[in-house]
Design a protein around this motif. Structure first.
Motif, PDB file in Angstrom:
ATOM      1  N   GLU A 257       0.808  -1.253   0.137  1.00  0.00           N
ATOM      2  CA  GLU A 257       0.052  -0.106  -0.097  1.00  0.00           C
ATOM      3  C   GLU A 257       0.777   1.237   0.035  1.00  0.00           C
ATOM      4  N   HIS A 258       2.013   1.115   0.653  1.00  0.00           N
ATOM      5  CA  HIS A 258       2.767   2.482   0.748  1.00  0.00           C
ATOM      6  C   HIS A 258       4.212   2.150  -0.146  1.00  0.00           C
ATOM      7  N   THR A 259       4.092   1.576  -1.105  1.00  0.00           N
ATOM      8  CA  THR A 259       5.250   1.304  -2.123  1.00  0.00           C
ATOM      9  C   THR A 259       5.708   2.756  -2.686  1.00  0.00           C
ATOM     10  N   LEU A 260       4.635   3.477  -3.147  1.00  0.00           N
ATOM     11  CA  LEU A 260       4.884   4.597  -3.691  1.00  0.00           C
ATOM     12  C   LEU A 260       5.545   5.723  -2.759  1.00  0.00           C
ATOM     13  N   GLN A 261       5.025   5.876  -1.592  1.00  0.00           N
ATOM     14  CA  GLN A 261       5.544   6.709  -0.662  1.00  0.00           C
ATOM     15  C   GLN A 261       6.822   6.177  -0.279  1.00  0.00           C
ATOM     16  N   LEU A 262       7.325   4.931  -0.240  1.00  0.00           N
ATOM     17  CA  LEU A 262       8.705   4.619   0.114  1.00  0.00           C
ATOM     18  C   LEU A 262       9.679   4.822  -1.051  1.00  0.00           C
ATOM     19  N   ILE A 263       9.135   4.816  -2.488  1.00  0.00           N
ATOM     20  CA  ILE A 263      10.013   4.887  -3.486  1.00  0.00           C
ATOM     21  C   ILE A 263      10.263   6.361  -3.389  1.00  0.00           C
ATOM     22  N   GLU A 264       9.261   7.297  -3.209  1.00  0.00           N
ATOM     23  CA  GLU A 264       9.387   8.778  -3.203  1.00  0.00           C
ATOM     24  C   GLU A 264      10.193   9.229  -2.216  1.00  0.00           C
ATOM     25  N   SER A 265      10.264   8.574  -1.095  1.00  0.00           N
ATOM     26  CA  SER A 265      11.150   8.895   0.264  1.00  0.00           C
ATOM     27  C   SER A 265      12.482   8.718   0.026  1.00  0.00           C
ATOM     28  N   ALA A 266      12.640   7.318  -0.572  1.00  0.00           N
ATOM     29  CA  ALA A 266      14.174   7.064  -1.126  1.00  0.00           C
ATOM     30  C   ALA A 266      14.841   8.005  -2.246  1.00  0.00           C
ATOM     31  N   VAL A 267      13.961   8.344  -3.144  1.00  0.00           N
ATOM     32  CA  VAL A 267      14.466   9.241  -4.116  1.00  0.00           C
ATOM     33  C   VAL A 267      14.766  10.557  -3.460  1.00  0.00           C
ATOM     34  N   LEU A 268      13.696  11.089  -2.609  1.00  0.00           N
ATOM     35  CA  LEU A 268      14.054  12.511  -1.919  1.00  0.00           C
ATOM     36  C   LEU A 268      15.203  12.410  -1.137  1.00  0.00           C
ATOM     37  N   ILE A 269      15.671  11.348  -0.434  1.00  0.00           N
ATOM     38  CA  ILE A 269      16.782  11.261   0.593  1.00  0.00           C
ATOM     39  C   ILE A 269      17.942  11.167  -0.312  1.00  0.00           C
ATOM     40  N   LEU A 270      18.005  10.378  -1.374  1.00  0.00           N
ATOM     41  CA  LEU A 270      19.081  10.345  -2.370  1.00  0.00           C
ATOM     42  C   LEU A 270      19.550  11.521  -2.931  1.00  0.00           C
ATOM     43  N   VAL A 271      18.536  12.369  -3.445  1.00  0.00           N
ATOM     44  CA  VAL A 271      18.608  13.439  -4.151  1.00  0.00           C
ATOM     45  C   VAL A 271      19.046  14.578  -3.061  1.00  0.00           C
ATOM     46  N   LEU A 272      18.508  14.710  -2.057  1.00  0.00           N
ATOM     47  CA  LEU A 272      18.994  15.565  -0.972  1.00  0.00           C
ATOM     48  C   LEU A 272      20.526  15.374  -0.505  1.00  0.00           C
TER      49      LEU A 272
ATOM     50  N   GLY B  56       9.964  17.577   3.036  1.00  0.00           N
ATOM     51  CA  GLY B  56       9.869  16.724   1.997  1.00  0.00           C
ATOM     52  C   GLY B  56       9.031  15.238   2.398  1.00  0.00           C
ATOM     53  N   LEU B  57       9.381  14.690   3.365  1.00  0.00           N
ATOM     54  CA  LEU B  57       8.838  13.498   4.140  1.00  0.00           C
ATOM     55  C   LEU B  57       7.513  13.833   4.781  1.00  0.00           C
ATOM     56  N   ILE B  58       7.180  14.769   5.222  1.00  0.00           N
ATOM     57  CA  ILE B  58       5.834  15.221   5.709  1.00  0.00           C
ATOM     58  C   ILE B  58       5.061  15.350   4.493  1.00  0.00           C
ATOM     59  N   LEU B  59       5.496  15.828   3.260  1.00  0.00           N
ATOM     60  CA  LEU B  59       4.658  16.241   2.211  1.00  0.00           C
ATOM     61  C   LEU B  59       4.311  14.591   1.573  1.00  0.00           C
ATOM     62  N   ILE B  60       5.372  13.721   1.530  1.00  0.00           N
ATOM     63  CA  ILE B  60       5.282  12.664   0.813  1.00  0.00           C
ATOM     64  C   ILE B  60       4.383  11.672   1.577  1.00  0.00           C
ATOM     65  N   TRP B  61       4.424  11.684   2.853  1.00  0.00           N
ATOM     66  CA  TRP B  61       3.464  10.519   3.630  1.00  0.00           C
ATOM     67  C   TRP B  61       2.060  11.152   3.737  1.00  0.00           C
ATOM     68  N   GLY B  62       1.815  12.287   3.166  1.00  0.00           N
ATOM     69  CA  GLY B  62       0.328  12.628   3.139  1.00  0.00           C
ATOM     70  C   GLY B  62      -0.273  13.293   4.282  1.00  0.00           C
ATOM     71  N   VAL B  63       0.575  14.199   4.895  1.00  0.00           N
ATOM     72  CA  VAL B  63      -0.147  14.902   6.082  1.00  0.00           C
ATOM     73  C   VAL B  63      -1.213  15.895   5.299  1.00  0.00           C
ATOM     74  N   ASP B  64      -2.250  15.941   5.982  1.00  0.00           N
ATOM     75  CA  ASP B  64      -3.211  16.658   5.500  1.00  0.00           C
ATOM     76  C   ASP B  64      -2.703  18.200   5.393  1.00  0.00           C
ATOM     77  N   PHE B  65      -2.945  18.780   4.276  1.00  0.00           N
ATOM     78  CA  PHE B  65      -2.718  20.136   4.183  1.00  0.00           C
ATOM     79  C   PHE B  65      -3.330  21.137   5.235  1.00  0.00           C
ATOM     80  N   ARG B  66      -4.461  21.059   5.490  1.00  0.00           N
ATOM     81  CA  ARG B  66      -5.165  21.812   6.492  1.00  0.00           C
ATOM     82  C   ARG B  66      -4.637  21.836   7.739  1.00  0.00           C
ATOM     83  N   ASN B  67      -4.525  20.466   8.309  1.00  0.00           N
ATOM     84  CA  ASN B  67      -3.509  20.337   9.522  1.00  0.00           C
ATOM     85  C   ASN B  67      -2.292  20.771   9.300  1.00  0.00           C
TER      86      ASN B  67
END
Length: 186
Positions: A5-20, A63-74
Motif C-alpha cells: 500500500e505504501h510502495t509509492l511513498q517508500l520509493i518517493e522517500s528514497a528518491v528524496l533522501i538520495l537527491v538531497l 519533503g517526508l511530511i509532504l510525501i507521507w500525506g499529511v493533510d494540508f489543512r492540519n
C-alpha cells in the motif's frame, strides 16, 4: 501494515533522501573548493558546512511530511503556529538571525581573512586590530591595547572597513612587551 500500500511513498522517500544527499555532497564539495580558492581556514568552512547540513535536514523533513500525506489543512495550522512562535522569537532576537546570515555572506564575499589587520570606520566607536577569528555571530579582534573585542558580523557589513599594514601592529606590540619587561615585578 501492508508494504504494498505504501510502495509509492517508500520509493518517493528514497528518491528524496538520495537527491538531497547528492545535493549535500555537491554543496559541500563546492564550499570546500571555494574555501581553498580564497584561502579560508578549515574551521570557517566547517561553520558553513553546518549551515548546509541544517538546510538539507530541514528540506528532508519537509519533503517526508509532504510525501507521507499529511493533510494540508492540519499541516497549515501546525506550520502557522510553529512559524508564529518562531517569528516572535526571531523578532525578539533579530540581531542573532542577522549575524548568522551576515556570517554566511561574509564567508563568500568578505575581502578580509583571519590574520588581517583592519580598521573599522565607526563614528561612535572606531576600532582597529587583527582579526583573530570569524565566528557565526561575531568577529574577534585583537587591538593595539592588547584587548580582545568581539564585533557583530552584521555591523561589519554595515561599516566601512579598511586593511592596515600588519607590520605596524606587531611593532607596537613589541614596544609594549619591551615596556613591560622594564617594570619591577612583585
Amino acid at each position: 501494515m501492508n508494504i504494498q500500500e505504501h510502495t509509492l511513498q517508500l520509493i518517493e522517500s528514497a528518491v528524496l533522501i538520495l537527491v538531497l544527499l547528492f545535493i549535500r555532497v555537491m554543496l559541500k564539495r563546492t564550499v570546500r573548493n571555494f574555501a581553498k580558492k580564497i584561502e579560508r581556514l578549515e574551521h570557517r568552512t566547517g561553520l558553513i558546512m553546518k549551515h548546509v547540513d541544517f538546510g538539507i535536514f530541514f528540506f528532508m523533513v519537509l519533503g517526508l511530511i509532504l510525501i507521507w500525506g499529511v493533510d494540508f489543512r492540519n499541516l497549515g495550522l501546525a506550520m502557522s503556529s510553529v512559524f508564529a512562535v518562531i517569528g516572535i522569537a526571531f523578532f525578539a532576537q533579530w540581531s542573532i538571525l542577522s549575524n548568522v546570515t551576515s556570517g554566511v555572506i561574509m564567508f563568500f564575499t568578505f575581502p578580509y581573512k583571519i590574520g588581517d589587520y583592519i580598521k573599522i570606520h565607526d563614528k561612535e566607536m572606531p576600532l582597529e586590530g587583527i582579526i583573530e577569528d570569524i565566528k557565526t555571530f561575531h568577529i574577534i579582534l585583537h587591538t593595539k591595547d592588547n584587548e580582545i573585542v568581539t564585533y557583530p558580523n552584521s555591523m561589519m557589513l554595515q561599516k566601512g572597513v579598511s586593511i592596515v599594514n600588519v607590520e605596524e601592529f606587531y611593532e607596537q606590540q613589541h614596544e609594549l612587551d619591551k615596556n613591560k619587561e622594564g617594570l619591577p615585578h612583585e
